[in-house]
Design an enzyme around this catalytic site. Structure first.
Site, short mmCIF file in Angstrom:
data_model
loop_
_atom_site.label_atom_id
_atom_site.label_comp_id
_atom_site.label_asym_id
_atom_site.label_seq_id
_atom_site.Cartn_x
_atom_site.Cartn_y
_atom_site.Cartn_z
N GLU A 1 1.10 -1.19 0.00
CA GLU A 1 0.27 -0.10 0.03
C GLU A 1 0.64 1.36 0.08
O GLU A 1 0.55 2.13 0.66
CB GLU A 1 -1.07 -0.13 1.16
CG GLU A 1 -1.81 -1.46 1.38
CD GLU A 1 -2.92 -1.54 0.08
OE1 GLU A 1 -3.06 -0.52 -0.77
OE2 GLU A 1 -3.39 -2.37 0.09
N VAL B 1 -8.82 9.08 -0.53
CA VAL B 1 -8.70 7.64 0.17
C VAL B 1 -9.95 7.11 0.78
O VAL B 1 -10.49 7.83 1.79
CB VAL B 1 -7.38 7.82 1.31
CG1 VAL B 1 -7.32 6.61 2.13
CG2 VAL B 1 -6.22 8.16 0.58
N VAL B 2 -10.32 6.14 0.23
CA VAL B 2 -11.66 5.39 0.77
C VAL B 2 -11.28 3.87 0.84
O VAL B 2 -11.28 3.39 -0.17
CB VAL B 2 -13.02 5.70 0.15
CG1 VAL B 2 -14.06 4.84 0.90
CG2 VAL B 2 -13.54 7.24 0.18
#
EC number: 2.7.1.21
Length: 161
Positions: free
Chosen positions: A58, A140-141
């Protein structure tokens, strides 16, 4: 060989401090957030016991400073760093971490994804609860296949038209 694995604290889809692949492999990982000093953590671990590789999952969530710290790990501690993550968000914009990794990385390897039509998927759609593509929202979700779908540029444009 000792590998230190890191993943973003904000992504807990597979449990806090876990890296998981789409084929079901998983491993424990140290957590990082925007305040983490990765160089300090890795150098301290390396001093205790040799670190042979660093893996960051990530990596799109890394800050500019953290990407710089990772380059220092490579250049001064001579430890290879492998970063995995997304290049762009659902609006086609670079994530901060991706921006600096693309600019400063020694080597880039793209893992290809295929659109439902068979073309290379180079865009990501964010879907609402009804499966409709979203045009706006926070960058960002956290979500998985129920929230995001990889598509080619043509299908990305069609979905947002």
């Amino acid at each position: 060989m000792r590998t230190l694995a890191f993943t973003a604290e904000i992504d807990d889809r597979f449990g806090s401090g876990r890296i998981s692949s789409r084929i079901g492999l998983s491993a424990s990982a140290l957590l990082y957030n925007v305040n983490s000093r990765l160089y300090d953590v890795i150098a301290e671990e390396h001093e205790k016991q040799a670190v042979h590789c660093v893996l960051v999952d990530e990596c799109q969530f890394l800050t500019r400073e953290q990407v710089s710290e990772l380059s220092d790990i490579v250049d001064t501690l001579d430890i290879p760093v492998l970063c995995y993550g997304l290049r762009t968000d659902f609006r086609g914009e670079l994530f901060s971490g991706s921006h600096y990794l693309l600019a400063w990385a020694d080597k880039l390897v793209e893992l290809k994804t295929i659109c439902h039509c068979g073309r290379k998927a180079n865009m990501v759609l964010r879907l609402d609860e009804n499966g409709n593509a979203l045009k706006d929202g926070a960058q960002v979700v956290i979500g998985g296949d129920d929230r995001y779908v990889s598509v080619c540029r043509r299908h990305y444009k069609e979905a947002l038209a």
